[in-house]
Design a protein around this motif. Structure first.
Motif, PDB file in Angstrom:
ATOM      1  N   THR A 210       6.774 -49.925  41.025  1.00  0.00           N
ATOM      2  CA  THR A 210       8.123 -49.420  40.768  1.00  0.00           C
ATOM      3  C   THR A 210       8.252 -48.008  41.329  1.00  0.00           C
ATOM      4  OG1 THR A 210       8.184 -50.712  38.761  1.00  0.00           O
ATOM      5  CG2 THR A 210       9.834 -48.982  38.954  1.00  0.00           C
ATOM      6  N   LEU A 211       7.201 -47.219  41.096  1.00  0.00           N
ATOM      7  CA  LEU A 211       7.199 -45.859  41.621  1.00  0.00           C
ATOM      8  C   LEU A 211       7.348 -45.858  43.138  1.00  0.00           C
ATOM      9  CD1 LEU A 211       4.366 -43.721  40.032  1.00  0.00           C
ATOM     10  CD2 LEU A 211       6.834 -43.475  39.785  1.00  0.00           C
ATOM     11  N   ALA A 212       6.583 -46.752  43.776  1.00  0.00           N
ATOM     12  CA  ALA A 212       6.590 -46.781  45.237  1.00  0.00           C
ATOM     13  C   ALA A 212       7.999 -47.028  45.755  1.00  0.00           C
ATOM     14  CB  ALA A 212       5.637 -47.853  45.744  1.00  0.00           C
ATOM     15  N   LYS A 213       8.694 -47.928  45.090  1.00  0.00           N
ATOM     16  CA  LYS A 213      10.043 -48.255  45.539  1.00  0.00           C
ATOM     17  C   LYS A 213      10.997 -47.091  45.278  1.00  0.00           C
ATOM     18  CE  LYS A 213      13.296 -51.969  45.475  1.00  0.00           C
ATOM     19  NZ  LYS A 213      13.211 -53.396  45.688  1.00  0.00           N
ATOM     20  N   ASP A 214      10.895 -46.522  44.064  1.00  0.00           N
ATOM     21  CA  ASP A 214      11.834 -45.469  43.681  1.00  0.00           C
ATOM     22  C   ASP A 214      11.618 -44.173  44.457  1.00  0.00           C
ATOM     23  OD1 ASP A 214      12.932 -47.191  41.877  1.00  0.00           O
ATOM     24  OD2 ASP A 214      11.741 -46.473  40.174  1.00  0.00           O
ATOM     25  N   PHE A 215      10.347 -43.841  44.672  1.00  0.00           N
ATOM     26  CA  PHE A 215      10.050 -42.603  45.399  1.00  0.00           C
ATOM     27  C   PHE A 215       9.965 -42.841  46.893  1.00  0.00           C
ATOM     28  CE2 PHE A 215       8.317 -41.469  41.276  1.00  0.00           C
ATOM     29  CZ  PHE A 215       8.803 -40.184  41.146  1.00  0.00           C
ATOM     30  N   GLY A 216       9.258 -43.922  47.217  1.00  0.00           N
ATOM     31  CA  GLY A 216       8.992 -44.195  48.624  1.00  0.00           C
ATOM     32  C   GLY A 216      10.276 -44.464  49.390  1.00  0.00           C
ATOM     33  N   GLY A 217      11.201 -45.188  48.776  1.00  0.00           N
ATOM     34  CA  GLY A 217      12.433 -45.585  49.468  1.00  0.00           C
ATOM     35  C   GLY A 217      13.183 -44.416  50.096  1.00  0.00           C
ATOM     36  N   PRO A 218      13.625 -43.447  49.288  1.00  0.00           N
ATOM     37  CA  PRO A 218      14.406 -42.331  49.843  1.00  0.00           C
ATOM     38  C   PRO A 218      13.613 -41.505  50.866  1.00  0.00           C
ATOM     39  CG  PRO A 218      14.615 -42.408  47.459  1.00  0.00           C
ATOM     40  CD  PRO A 218      13.565 -43.406  47.832  1.00  0.00           C
ATOM     41  N   ILE A 219      12.301 -41.406  50.662  1.00  0.00           N
ATOM     42  CA  ILE A 219      11.492 -40.619  51.599  1.00  0.00           C
ATOM     43  C   ILE A 219      11.348 -41.370  52.927  1.00  0.00           C
ATOM     44  CG2 ILE A 219       9.173 -39.692  52.012  1.00  0.00           C
ATOM     45  CD1 ILE A 219       9.166 -39.149  48.905  1.00  0.00           C
ATOM     46  N   LEU A 220      11.124 -42.679  52.827  1.00  0.00           N
ATOM     47  CA  LEU A 220      11.031 -43.482  54.059  1.00  0.00           C
ATOM     48  C   LEU A 220      12.359 -43.488  54.814  1.00  0.00           C
ATOM     49  CD1 LEU A 220       8.970 -46.720  53.399  1.00  0.00           C
ATOM     50  CD2 LEU A 220       8.329 -44.705  54.711  1.00  0.00           C
ATOM     51  N   ASP A 221      13.472 -43.567  54.058  1.00  0.00           N
ATOM     52  CA  ASP A 221      14.791 -43.506  54.711  1.00  0.00           C
ATOM     53  C   ASP A 221      14.865 -42.276  55.610  1.00  0.00           C
ATOM     54  OD1 ASP A 221      15.689 -45.734  53.397  1.00  0.00           O
ATOM     55  OD2 ASP A 221      16.987 -44.660  51.981  1.00  0.00           O
ATOM     56  N   TYR A 222      14.449 -41.160  55.047  1.00  0.00           N
ATOM     57  CA  TYR A 222      14.512 -39.906  55.792  1.00  0.00           C
ATOM     58  C   TYR A 222      13.562 -39.934  56.986  1.00  0.00           C
ATOM     59  CZ  TYR A 222      14.470 -34.939  56.875  1.00  0.00           C
ATOM     60  OH  TYR A 222      14.576 -33.741  57.531  1.00  0.00           O
ATOM     61  N   ALA A 223      12.306 -40.319  56.729  1.00  0.00           N
ATOM     62  CA  ALA A 223      11.280 -40.258  57.776  1.00  0.00           C
ATOM     63  C   ALA A 223      11.631 -41.186  58.939  1.00  0.00           C
ATOM     64  CB  ALA A 223       9.915 -40.612  57.202  1.00  0.00           C
ATOM     65  N   ILE A 224      12.143 -42.376  58.613  1.00  0.00           N
ATOM     66  CA  ILE A 224      12.435 -43.325  59.681  1.00  0.00           C
ATOM     67  C   ILE A 224      13.670 -42.884  60.459  1.00  0.00           C
ATOM     68  CG2 ILE A 224      13.133 -45.726  60.147  1.00  0.00           C
ATOM     69  CD1 ILE A 224      11.065 -46.539  58.017  1.00  0.00           C
ATOM     70  N   ASP A 225      14.653 -42.341  59.757  1.00  0.00           N
ATOM     71  CA  ASP A 225      15.826 -41.824  60.465  1.00  0.00           C
ATOM     72  C   ASP A 225      15.414 -40.698  61.418  1.00  0.00           C
ATOM     73  OD1 ASP A 225      18.682 -42.088  60.776  1.00  0.00           O
ATOM     74  OD2 ASP A 225      18.835 -40.061  59.960  1.00  0.00           O
ATOM     75  N   TYR A 226      14.538 -39.839  60.939  1.00  0.00           N
ATOM     76  CA  TYR A 226      14.045 -38.737  61.768  1.00  0.00           C
ATOM     77  C   TYR A 226      13.285 -39.279  62.983  1.00  0.00           C
ATOM     78  CZ  TYR A 226      12.307 -34.067  62.801  1.00  0.00           C
ATOM     79  OH  TYR A 226      12.048 -32.866  63.404  1.00  0.00           O
ATOM     80  N   ALA A 227      12.411 -40.240  62.713  1.00  0.00           N
ATOM     81  CA  ALA A 227      11.614 -40.816  63.807  1.00  0.00           C
ATOM     82  C   ALA A 227      12.520 -41.509  64.837  1.00  0.00           C
ATOM     83  CB  ALA A 227      10.580 -41.793  63.256  1.00  0.00           C
ATOM     84  N   MET A 228      13.610 -42.129  64.372  1.00  0.00           N
ATOM     85  CA  MET A 228      14.541 -42.772  65.305  1.00  0.00           C
ATOM     86  C   MET A 228      15.271 -41.723  66.145  1.00  0.00           C
ATOM     87  SD  MET A 228      14.445 -46.079  65.250  1.00  0.00           S
ATOM     88  CE  MET A 228      12.722 -45.741  65.345  1.00  0.00           C
ATOM     89  N   ASN A 229      15.607 -40.589  65.525  1.00  0.00           N
ATOM     90  CA  ASN A 229      16.236 -39.503  66.293  1.00  0.00           C
ATOM     91  C   ASN A 229      15.288 -38.992  67.372  1.00  0.00           C
ATOM     92  OD1 ASN A 229      18.483 -39.706  64.695  1.00  0.00           O
ATOM     93  ND2 ASN A 229      18.222 -37.734  63.663  1.00  0.00           N
ATOM     94  N   VAL A 230      14.029 -38.879  67.014  1.00  0.00           N
ATOM     95  CA  VAL A 230      13.039 -38.406  67.976  1.00  0.00           C
ATOM     96  C   VAL A 230      12.833 -39.443  69.085  1.00  0.00           C
ATOM     97  CG1 VAL A 230      10.569 -37.936  68.246  1.00  0.00           C
ATOM     98  CG2 VAL A 230      11.877 -36.812  66.442  1.00  0.00           C
ATOM     99  N   THR A 231      12.839 -40.710  68.690  1.00  0.00           N
ATOM    100  CA  THR A 231      12.690 -41.772  69.686  1.00  0.00           C
ATOM    101  C   THR A 231      13.854 -41.721  70.683  1.00  0.00           C
ATOM    102  OG1 THR A 231      11.578 -43.129  68.040  1.00  0.00           O
ATOM    103  CG2 THR A 231      12.378 -44.263  69.984  1.00  0.00           C
ATOM    104  N   GLN A 232      15.056 -41.472  70.175  1.00  0.00           N
ATOM    105  CA  GLN A 232      16.200 -41.364  71.088  1.00  0.00           C
ATOM    106  C   GLN A 232      16.016 -40.185  72.050  1.00  0.00           C
ATOM    107  OE1 GLN A 232      18.973 -43.572  71.558  1.00  0.00           O
ATOM    108  NE2 GLN A 232      18.811 -42.311  73.392  1.00  0.00           N
ATOM    109  N   LYS A 233      15.481 -39.085  71.533  1.00  0.00           N
ATOM    110  CA  LYS A 233      15.201 -37.927  72.409  1.00  0.00           C
ATOM    111  C   LYS A 233      14.223 -38.305  73.506  1.00  0.00           C
ATOM    112  CE  LYS A 233      15.940 -33.607  70.026  1.00  0.00           C
ATOM    113  NZ  LYS A 233      15.352 -32.684  69.060  1.00  0.00           N
ATOM    114  N   PHE A 234      13.232 -39.089  73.116  1.00  0.00           N
ATOM    115  CA  PHE A 234      12.238 -39.567  74.082  1.00  0.00           C
ATOM    116  C   PHE A 234      12.929 -40.402  75.165  1.00  0.00           C
ATOM    117  CE2 PHE A 234       9.215 -42.794  75.497  1.00  0.00           C
ATOM    118  CZ  PHE A 234       8.135 -42.011  75.871  1.00  0.00           C
ATOM    119  N   PHE A 235      13.817 -41.301  74.728  1.00  0.00           N
ATOM    120  CA  PHE A 235      14.531 -42.156  75.683  1.00  0.00           C
ATOM    121  C   PHE A 235      15.470 -41.330  76.572  1.00  0.00           C
ATOM    122  CE2 PHE A 235      14.224 -45.966  72.560  1.00  0.00           C
ATOM    123  CZ  PHE A 235      12.973 -46.267  73.050  1.00  0.00           C
ATOM    124  N   ASP A 236      16.018 -40.247  76.035  1.00  0.00           N
ATOM    125  CA  ASP A 236      16.903 -39.393  76.843  1.00  0.00           C
ATOM    126  C   ASP A 236      16.093 -38.632  77.899  1.00  0.00           C
ATOM    127  OD1 ASP A 236      19.047 -40.214  75.317  1.00  0.00           O
ATOM    128  OD2 ASP A 236      19.081 -38.418  74.051  1.00  0.00           O
TER     129      ASP A 236
END
Ligand SMILES: *[C@@H]1O[C@H](CO)[C@@H](O)[C@H](O)[C@H]1NC(C)=O
Ligand SMILES: *[C@@H]1O[C@H](CO)[C@@H](O)[C@H](O)[C@H]1NC(C)=O
Ligand SMILES: *[C@@H]1O[C@H](CO)[C@@H](O)[C@H](O)[C@H]1NC(C)=O
Ligand SMILES: *[C@@H]1O[C@H](CO)[C@@H](O)[C@H](O)[C@H]1NC(C)=O
Length: 258
Positions: A210-236
């Protein structure tokens, strides 16, 4: 004119005018010349350690540690509100791609991977937990072991006005498997009472899924969004022809709207 010819033409123009210059591709990026899972998985494995260190000439910052620039808030069962601030995430460099595949018709890449993460920073907590009314703050440290993630990225190739193809990420979504092990440490949970704090933590840690979902979820949302932004920079920064040896078919790219 084919993309390849465009590319040759651009290289020629660069030689003539010396104005357009491609950023040299780092040597740990190994483009695939076929659409096989085997090649993409290996190429991703080869690329992760280098990319997470950052590529300054391409404007790509280091990803490990990843400093969370926003406060991350979450509501836990029992209407407990928790906020992380000045937090950092360590571990993107530990991510191991289990399988990476291209679904060319859907213009989708699918990444199956698992990673170990540690999040540390300050927390504040407000609400009711077990028998306690909490209004406290302190240091938080969360370790997440073998977090499995499936990330699906939909992308297309856009031709810029120089005729160079670049990947553009249209959208992405991810699923995380929270059957993972997680350890949470919060200092000062019950103000001025380390003994009870330790006991409450133990109770919290007993239900780590339960902890993993409650804590991990919002943190992963952020980390993956950030990583996708960086990936787009790489593609640019790098052209399609630099990062892929698979010929582009007409349906895969679009001219950039001016
Ligand atoms: C982040 O949280 C801290 C502590 O609760 C607070 O002082 C700060 O103003 C918050 N920052 C933002 C941008 O909301
Ligand atoms: C995560 O850490 C565990 C325990 O230290 C280790 O066995 C595992 O191989 C690590 N996984 C990754 C993806 O680094
Ligand atoms: C939690 O962190 C504190 C401070 O870093 C440390 O003294 C304590 O031993 C840790 N507790 C656990 C259960 O790891
Ligand atoms: C990613 O980029 C978008 C658009 O620029 C921005 O709104 C968002 O905050 C960025 N995400 C992160 C985690 O930095």
């Amino acid at each position: 004119m084919s993309i390849r010819k465009h590319f040759v033409f651009i290289v020629f123009s660069v030689c003539v005018y010396g104005s357009l210059q491609l950023i040299p591709l780092p040597d740990y990026i190994h483009p695939c010349s076929e659409l096989s899972d085997e090649c993409f998985t290996k190429a991703t494995m080869d690329a992760i350690p280098g990319i997470v260190k950052g590529i300054p000439e391409a404007g790509i910052p280091s990803l490990d540690p990843l400093y969370l620039e926003k406060n991350i808030s979450m509501t836990l069962p029992g209407n407990l509100k928790m906020t992380f601030h000045n937090a950092k995430l360590v571990g993107l460099s530990t991510c191991i791609p289990d399988k990476v595949s291209s679904r060319r018709k859907k213009r989708t890449f699918v990444f199956d991977m698992h990673c170990n993460f540690t999040v540390s920073g300050q927390y504040s907590l407000l609400g009711r937990l077990l028998l306690f009314n909490l209004d406290t703050d302190g240091q938080a440290k969360i370790k997440i072991y073998n977090q499995r993630i499936r990330l699906e990225v939909v992308e297309r190739v856009v031709l810029n006005k120089n005729g160079e193809g670049h990947y553009k990420i249209n959208s992405y979504k991810y699923k995380a498997d929270y059957g993972t092990d997680l350890k949470l440490n919060l200092t000062n949970l019950i103000r001025g009472n380390p003994a009870i704090s330790a006991q409450v933590l133990q109770v919290l840690n007993a239900d780590s899924q339960t902890l993993a979902k409650d804590f991990g979820g919002p943190i992963l949302d952020y980390a993956i969004d950030y990583a996708m932004n960086v990936t787009q920079k790489f593609f640019d920064a790098y052209t399609y022809d630099q990062i892929s040896y698979v010929p582009l078919t007409e349906d895969f790219f679009e001219k950039e709207q001016e």
